[in-house]
Write an enzyme that holds these catalytic residues in place. Sequence first.
Site, PDB file in Angstrom:
ATOM      1  N   GLU A 116      -8.879 -15.418  23.789  1.00 13.31           N
ATOM      2  CA  GLU A 116     -10.113 -14.875  23.224  1.00 13.31           C
ATOM      3  C   GLU A 116     -11.268 -15.189  24.159  1.00 13.31           C
ATOM      4  O   GLU A 116     -11.257 -16.243  24.794  1.00 13.31           O
ATOM      5  CB  GLU A 116     -10.379 -15.477  21.841  1.00 13.31           C
ATOM      6  N   ARG A 133      -5.104 -19.020  13.143  1.00 11.90           N
ATOM      7  CA  ARG A 133      -4.997 -19.295  14.578  1.00 11.90           C
ATOM      8  C   ARG A 133      -3.860 -18.456  15.135  1.00 11.90           C
ATOM      9  O   ARG A 133      -2.813 -18.332  14.511  1.00 11.90           O
ATOM     10  CB  ARG A 133      -4.687 -20.773  14.829  1.00 11.90           C
ATOM     11  N   HIS A 162     -12.802 -12.397  15.649  1.00 14.15           N
ATOM     12  CA  HIS A 162     -12.618 -13.561  14.780  1.00 14.15           C
ATOM     13  C   HIS A 162     -13.918 -13.893  14.056  1.00 14.15           C
ATOM     14  O   HIS A 162     -14.540 -14.914  14.256  1.00 14.15           O
ATOM     15  CB  HIS A 162     -12.143 -14.754  15.605  1.00 14.15           C
ATOM     16  N   THR A 184      -5.592 -14.827   9.972  1.00  9.79           N
ATOM     17  CA  THR A 184      -6.999 -15.085  10.281  1.00  9.79           C
ATOM     18  C   THR A 184      -7.204 -16.568  10.548  1.00  9.79           C
ATOM     19  O   THR A 184      -8.333 -17.042  10.548  1.00  9.79           O
ATOM     20  CB  THR A 184      -7.917 -14.635   9.126  1.00  9.79           C
TER      21      THR A 184
END
Length: 141
Positions: free
Chosen positions: A80, A51, A100, A49
Site C-alpha cells: 500500500e 490486514r 483502506h 478490511t
Amino acid sequence: MIRPAVEADVPELVAMIRELAEFEHLSDQVKITAADLARMQPSALLVNTSRAGVIEPGALEAALAAGRPGLAAVDVYDVEPVVGGAHPLLALDNVVCTPHLGYVTREEWELQFSDIFDQVNAFAAGAPIHMVNPEVHDRVR
C-alpha cells in the site's frame, strides 16, 4: 495456530471472532490459505478490511479466479498504497476494491480534517500543536 472454521453455527462464530479480536497482531496468528478459500462456496463473499497479511499472498487472487469464493471486498493490499492500478485484484470483476478507509464516516472525516487544519494553522503561526518531537522544531528555528 488458530485456523478459520469451515463450518460453524452463529454462537461458535461469535466466540471465535471475540477470541481473534483479542490478538493485537492478528496477521501473525492467522493465515487463511488457498486450501481454506477453496472450501468456500461459489456464492460466498469474502470481506477483508483488517490486514492483507491474514490471507496467504496470492491465495485470494487464485481462489477468485477459480470461483471459490465467488466474490470479495477488500480495502487492504500486500503493498500500500496501490498506485497505477497495478494490483491484480483490481483487474477482477468479482472484487470490490476500495482504499483502506472504508471505516470512515462523514463525521470522522470532518473531525480529522478539522484537526489537521488546526495543526497546519498553528504551525504557520509559529506555535505548533500535537508535536511528537518538539525538540526538532526548537533546533531548526
